[in-house]
Enzyme design. Sequence first.
Site, PDB file in Angstrom:
ATOM      1  N   ALA A   1       0.826  -1.201   0.000  1.00  0.00           N
ATOM      2  CA  ALA A   1       0.000   0.000   0.000  1.00  0.00           C
ATOM      3  C   ALA A   1       0.863   1.256   0.000  1.00  0.00           C
ATOM      4  CB  ALA A   1      -0.937  -0.001   1.201  1.00  0.00           C
ATOM      5  N   ASP A   2       1.954   1.237   0.771  1.00  0.00           N
ATOM      6  CA  ASP A   2       2.850   2.387   0.793  1.00  0.00           C
ATOM      7  C   ASP A   2       3.485   2.614  -0.572  1.00  0.00           C
ATOM      8  OD1 ASP A   2       3.530   3.847   3.458  1.00  0.00           O
ATOM      9  OD2 ASP A   2       3.155   1.780   4.045  1.00  0.00           O
ATOM     10  N   SER A   3       3.895   1.548  -1.237  1.00  0.00           N
ATOM     11  CA  SER A   3       4.534   1.688  -2.543  1.00  0.00           C
ATOM     12  C   SER A   3       3.566   2.255  -3.569  1.00  0.00           C
ATOM     13  CB  SER A   3       5.070   0.334  -3.010  1.00  0.00           C
ATOM     14  OG  SER A   3       6.068  -0.144  -2.145  1.00  0.00           O
TER      15      SER A   3
ATOM     16  N   GLY B   1       3.126   5.819  -2.756  1.00  0.00           N
ATOM     17  CA  GLY B   1       4.305   6.595  -3.119  1.00  0.00           C
ATOM     18  C   GLY B   1       4.310   6.943  -4.594  1.00  0.00           C
TER      19      GLY B   1
END
Length: 399
Positions: free
Chosen positions: A171-173, A176
Site C-alpha cells: 500500500a505504501d509503494s 508513493g
Amino acid sequence: MTEPTTAPLSGLRVLDLATLFAGPMAATLLGDFGAEVVKIEHPTKPDPSRGHGPSKDGVGLWWKMLGRNKRTMTLDLSKPGGRATLLRLAAGTDVIIENFRPGTLEKWDLGWPELSAVNPRLVLARVTGFGQFGPYAHRPGFGTLAEAMSGFAAITGEPDAPPTLPPFGLADSIAGLTTAYAVMTALAGRERTGEGQVVDMALIEPILAALGPQPLWFDQLGHVQPRTGNRSPNNAPRGVYRTADGTWVAVSTSAQSVAERVMRLVGRPELIDEPWFASGADRARHADVLDEAVGGWIAARTRTDVLAAFEKAEAAVAPVQDVRDVMADPQYQALDTITTVDDPELGPLRMQNVLFRLSATPGAIRWAGRPHGADTDEILSELGLTADDVTALRAEGAL
C-alpha cells in the site's frame, strides 16, 4: 552514476518531511529525475527507515535506497527556530511532502495558510493513512491497515485459508507512486494558475484503485470477489506449477491465442474444441481440468526445458524467482534494472535503478542515502544563515 545535465526535474526543489514509506518514496522518485530533494529529520529521532530491515556495519540498507538523491538535514519543527527555518526553506521550495497526522503541522503554526503565505506557488503533499478529514482521519495509519481495509487481504490467499497480507509495503509503494504523480499533476496545474495547492493523499485510496472494478461489480451485480489462491476468475490455466527439478514457473493465458498454444504444447489440443474453452471466464470454471493437463506436463520436465518449450511455442511463462535469481536474470541485466551505486560509507551498492527510461532526459542515482543530518550546515549556509545563527539554533535544540 552521474547526474545527466538534462535531468527533466532539475531545478525543482523538494522538502521531504515524511517517514515510513510512501511520502519518502515519492520524494525519491522526484529526486531520481533531477529534483533537488532535502530530507528533513528530527535531530534525535531520524526517519525509522534507517533502522528497518538488515544493516551492514551499523548502516541501514533500506535507507540507502529510500534516501538516495537526497541531501539530509536535521530540524525540530516544534521549536521556534525550527519553525522559522522551515518557513525560510519553504519560501524557496516548490514541493513539501509530509505525513504527520492531520493537525500536527497546524499545531506548530506550519499549516497551509502559513506555508502558502510565504510561498503562494508551493505544492504541499500530505500523505496520511485515511486522509485529512472524515471519521478515521486522526487514527494512526499504516500500509498494513490499508491492505486490510481496501479489500486486498480479503481476496488474497487460498479459499479455505485466512486473508493474506503482503510481506512488503504494498500500500505504501502504490501510494508513493501515486503521490509523485499527484505532485506532478499539481505542478502542471501551477503552470496554468500560477498558484500551488494541497495534495491530500490517503493510503487507503490508491490501493483500492489498483484492485480494479470491485466496487462497480458490487454496485451493479452484488458480486463479492472471493479468494481464489493463484487462480483467476477471468482465465485459465493460470497459476504456478512445480517442475521436475523442484522449482516453480508461472503461466498466464490472458489471451485466447496463448491459451490455445499452451494446450497444444502440453499435448491436449482436443480441449481447445470444447465449447467452454472459447472464453476466459468459462475456462476458469474448468480450471481443474486445465491445471491437471498443464501441471502434469510441467511436472515431468525441468524448469530449463519448460521455459525453452514455452518460448518456442510463443506461450507466456516466467520462472518464479527469488532475489538471487533476479540479480542474475539476463533481462534485468540488459535493462540495468539492478544498478551499481558507489557509496562512501559501504562501497559499491547494488539496488533498483530509476523507475523508467527516458530517451532524451534520463534519470540517475547520483548518490545513495546519506548519514543523518550530513548536509545541515551546508543547506543553512545556502539559506543565508550565519555561523552564529546556526550556533543559536543548535543551542535551542532546533538542529
